[in-house]
Every structure is written in C-alpha cells, then in structure tokens.
Motif scaffolding. Structure first.
Motif, mmCIF file in Angstrom:
data_model
loop_
_atom_site.group_PDB
_atom_site.id
_atom_site.type_symbol
_atom_site.label_atom_id
_atom_site.label_comp_id
_atom_site.label_asym_id
_atom_site.label_seq_id
_atom_site.Cartn_x
_atom_site.Cartn_y
_atom_site.Cartn_z
ATOM 1 N N ARG A 138 36.791 2.863 -0.222
ATOM 2 C CA ARG A 138 37.814 2.727 0.998
ATOM 3 C C ARG A 138 39.325 1.927 0.548
ATOM 4 O O ARG A 138 39.337 0.852 0.782
ATOM 5 N N GLU A 185 31.162 6.281 20.554
ATOM 6 C CA GLU A 185 30.040 6.657 20.177
ATOM 7 C C GLU A 185 29.037 7.281 21.152
ATOM 8 O O GLU A 185 28.075 6.911 21.524
ATOM 9 N N PHE A 190 35.765 8.917 13.510
ATOM 10 C CA PHE A 190 34.899 7.639 13.185
ATOM 11 C C PHE A 190 35.382 6.457 14.135
ATOM 12 O O PHE A 190 34.728 5.407 14.296
ATOM 13 N N THR A 191 36.620 6.546 14.711
ATOM 14 C CA THR A 191 37.164 5.436 15.676
ATOM 15 C C THR A 191 36.839 5.653 17.117
ATOM 16 O O THR A 191 37.276 4.868 17.899
ATOM 17 N N PHE A 217 29.279 4.792 4.698
ATOM 18 C CA PHE A 217 30.052 4.721 6.151
ATOM 19 C C PHE A 217 29.003 3.607 6.888
ATOM 20 O O PHE A 217 28.129 3.304 6.552
ATOM 21 N N THR A 218 29.652 3.116 7.884
ATOM 22 C CA THR A 218 28.947 2.240 8.790
ATOM 23 C C THR A 218 27.779 2.967 9.459
ATOM 24 O O THR A 218 27.922 4.174 9.644
ATOM 25 N N LYS A 260 28.105 9.325 14.815
ATOM 26 C CA LYS A 260 29.024 9.771 15.094
ATOM 27 C C LYS A 260 28.980 11.237 14.399
ATOM 28 O O LYS A 260 29.062 12.477 14.830
ATOM 29 N N LEU A 261 28.985 11.154 13.039
ATOM 30 C CA LEU A 261 28.773 12.232 12.188
ATOM 31 C C LEU A 261 27.647 12.940 12.341
ATOM 32 O O LEU A 261 27.785 14.265 12.413
ATOM 33 N N ALA A 313 37.882 10.750 9.289
ATOM 34 C CA ALA A 313 38.091 9.361 9.058
ATOM 35 C C ALA A 313 39.268 8.811 9.335
ATOM 36 O O ALA A 313 39.709 7.591 8.551
ATOM 37 N N SER A 362 27.585 3.197 12.800
ATOM 38 C CA SER A 362 28.281 4.007 13.973
ATOM 39 C C SER A 362 28.867 5.155 13.348
ATOM 40 O O SER A 362 28.891 5.980 13.998
ATOM 41 N N GLU A 363 29.432 4.882 12.079
ATOM 42 C CA GLU A 363 30.306 6.114 11.741
ATOM 43 C C GLU A 363 29.238 7.224 11.427
ATOM 44 O O GLU A 363 29.369 8.455 11.853
ATOM 45 N N ARG A 364 28.132 6.908 10.975
ATOM 46 C CA ARG A 364 27.259 7.841 10.571
ATOM 47 C C ARG A 364 26.462 8.485 11.884
ATOM 48 O O ARG A 364 26.403 9.750 12.029
#
Length: 427
Positions: free
Chosen positions: A92, A110, A106-107, A150-151, A157-158, A76, A153-155
């Motif tokens: 955050r 995706e 996270f950045t 998390f957003t 990717k994870l 992150a 998109s972050e989810r």
C-alpha cells in the motif's frame, strides 16, 4: 462539377478542449481513477446514487480497459494501486498525487446488511455492462490470493460480500481455488475467511444451493484443502466448522468424503473383478473395508451390485442381454449372498435391480429372470420379494415389473400356503 476540395469542419477552442478532456478521461488511467473517485466522493454513502453514477459513467469512461482500476476503487478506495501484487504481497505505497476515496467496501460498516447493499451495486453494474463479468471474477480471485495484506476487518467484509455474490450467481464458485494457496492455508487465513464466506452464502440461500454450486465446478470434494495437510481430516474439518456455527457445511463435507471413498471402493472392486480375482479374496477385501470405513451392509450391497454390473460390455439386443446377465450373475451370486444377511440389505439389492433394469432399457424384460435367479441362489428371500411386490417397490417401471413378477409371486404365495397347510397337518 465542383472540383474544389471540401474543407473539414474545424473545432472551436472550447469544443476541442472538451473533446481532449473526454479522451483523457477515457484513455488516461490516472484521469479515469480521478473521475470515478470524484463521483464516489460526491455520492458518499448513498449506494443507490453510487449505482446510478457508475451506470451513467460507463457510457463515457472505458470500463473495459480499466476494469481492474474500477474494482480496486470500489473495493479498496483505490489504495491498492497498480503495484498491488508485487512480490506476492499487496503493497500500500500510494503516492500523494494519486486520488482515492473513503467511500468503498473496505471502509464500510462490517455488517451483513451493508454488504448486501454493496453486492447490489456490483450486481447492477455487471448486469448493465455484461463484459465486466469475467474481469470482476478475475479481480475477486486475485484479491483472495492476497488476503494476508488486508486487515481482519477488510477480510471479513470481502468474505461476506463474496458469499453474497456467490449466492446470487454473480461469480462462480471456481474463485474459491484462490483460498487453497499454501501460504493462506498454512496461516489459517483461508479457513477463517471461508467461515465468514459460507455463513453469508447460506444466509442468502441454503446449503443445497451451496452444494449445487460447488459440484458444478468440482469444488465439492476440495473443501478439506482449506486446512494444512496434517489437519486435513474429516474430524478436524467437522469440529472447526461446527464450532463456528456451520454444522450444515461440516455434514456436507463429511457426506462428500464418504461418497468419494465409496467411488474409490467401487473402482477397486471393478479392477479386482476384471483381474479375475477369486470371490473368496473379494469377499475378504470387502469385509475388511466395511470394518475400516464403517460402511453398512445396505450401502455395500449397492456398491457391489454396481461394480458387478459395470465389469461387462452388455449386448444391445434384449433377447441376448438377458442370457448374458443370467450367466454373469450366476457367477457372482455367492458375492451378493455374502452381503445380504439382513432383510433390509436384500430389499436394497432388489430396488437396485429395479432401478438398473429401468435405467438400462435393454434390461427391461430381464428383471423377472434376474430376481428368480437370485431367489434360487438364496440371495433374495420370498418374504422380501413379496414385500417388494406389495408395498416396497419404487415408481420406476412399476407397472412393467409388477406385471412380469405376477406369476412368480402367485407361485410363491401358493407355495407358502401349501407349506403352512402341511405344517398344520403335521401338527
């Protein structure tokens, strides 16, 4: 002899400052974070350079002590901070004086290819510093618990990264227990995350690899828990994952549920037999279960055979176990007869007997006597026995059992020929 004390070498000012800085980097969490972040900012999106930087930094920075900080930065960018899990929700609130990087999971883009490249970074790091393995797994488990923070998109990717790491054996499938968290399940976060995760896992390997990993940690029967209790059915699971393009996973879950139901049925049958319930009652119960669960007669005869043979403490002596088995099977032959109304069911039973006698060495010499008993009890027909003998037997103990059956099969054939000639004479 010189009695004078030896003087300790003194550090020059510059060397002293360097050592103090090294110690600060090693033991000060904010300095550790700054060192990692600066390195990542310099390497940028070049993940090969990132892997080399992390490899080299492990020699001077205390990865063991600050594993959580390290993985927070790589996933992150350092924005989760040490108060990540306050009041069960990631917060955050990162003050301006803390350093963070824009070059992290996270950045990143995706897409599967980028996630595979990130997985390689983690793979190389953990291969190099083996002691990070457990800490990394714990960190992933923790991150999964708080997906709501998390957003989307972050989810995603994870989820993709986790699927790839699972496929490559970098982490254990036991981490999936975090997805059974009530809040995540209730809001549909767990199921949506699981879709992305299993897609990337199956893309890397296949459903057989997924199945083996899930079985290893006892997760193979828990996938229904990704849904709330009122939606925890095979039908709902199957539709959800099939619609998401994961028919293989829904088929696997359906099969696992079926296996679970069969195990429960077998356990119940063994208990009924141990309690000494009448064969009439057991037969009625089995017929009812077959209607309810749509179990075929072939499957049921296999369950019945296993149940019947599991209710006895068998003698360890070959000569005594045969006698014991014949007595026991004579008692239960009406039960076996009730569920061998089809030739295929008879053959299934015969193959189960062959497998059992092979797997339980004290029964090797009992095979022929068991088959003859069940033939006389009208459980096994001569057609099925002859079919088994000529073409349908399995490889397990084949030569031993065929030899045992040779004389009986010859007798059956002669009896059949005699019967045919009598019929011809009658005509």
């Amino acid at each position: 002899m010189n009695n004078q004390k030896q003087q300790k070498p003194t550090l020059t000012g510059q060397r002293f400052k360097t050592r103090k800085r090294d110690e600060k980097e090693r033991f000060d969490p904010s300095q550790f974070q700054e060192s990692i972040v600066q390195g990542l900012n310099q390497t940028g999106t070049d993940l090969e350079a990132v892997a080399k930087f992390l490899d080299a930094s492990g020699a001077k920075l205390d990865y063991r002590r600050y594993a959580e900080t390290l993985f927070d930065i790589l996933v992150a960018g350092g924005m989760l901070g040490k108060h990540l899990f306050h009041f069960r929700v990631p917060i955050r609130t990162l003050s301006d004086d803390l350093t963070r990087t824009e070059y992290c999971l996270f950045t990143a883009s995706e897409d599967l290819e980028t996630m595979q490249a990130y997985a390689q970074v983690f793979n190389k790091l953990i291969r190099r510093y083996k002691y990070l393995e457990k800490g990394f797994e714990e960190e992933i488990k923790k991150l999964l618990l708080f997906l709501k923070g998390f957003t989307e998109s972050e989810r995603n990717k994870l989820a993709m990264l986790t699927g790839i790491l699972l496929a490559n054996g970098n982490i254990s499938a036991s981490i999936l227990s975090s997805l059974f968290n009530e809040n995540l399940v209730k809001e549909g976060v767990s199921a949506a995350f699981a879709v992305k995760l299993f897609k990337s896992w199956i893309n890397e390997k296949d459903i057989n690899s997924v199945a083996a990993s899930l079985r290893k940690v006892g997760m193979d029967n828990r996938l229904m828990e990704l849904f709330p209790a009122n939606k925890r059915s095979c039908e709902h699971f199957s539709k959800y994952f099939t619609d998401a393009g994961l028919k293989e996973l829904s088929d696997f879950a359906r099969n696992q549920q079926s296996i679970g139901a069969r195990k429960e049925l077998q356990k119940e049958l063994q208990e009924q037999m141990s309690r000494g319930e009448t064969l009439k009652d057991i037969i009625a119960y089995v017929r009812e279960e077959m209607k309810k669960t749509s179990i075929s007669e072939q499957t049921m005869i296999g369950i019945l055979w296993t149940s019947v043979m599991s209710t006895v403490e068998w003698n360890k002596k070959e000569e005594l176990v045969t006698e014991q088995a014949i007595k026991h099977l004579k008692q239960y032959s009406p039960l076996l007869k009730a569920f061998t109304s089809q030739g295929l069911s008879e053959l299934t039973l015969l193959l189960k007997i062959q497998e059992y006698c092979y797997d339980n060495i004290h029964f090797m010499k009992a095979f022929q006597k068991i088959v003859v008993l069940l033939y006389k009890a009208d459980v096994l027909s001569e057609e099925v026995i002859l079919k088994w003998y000529t073409e349908a037997h399995m490889a397990k103990g084949k030569s031993v059992f065929l030899e045992q059956m040779k004389k009986f099969v010859e007798w059956l054939k002669n009896a059949e020929e005699e019967s045919e000639s009598e019929e011809e004479e009658g005509d």
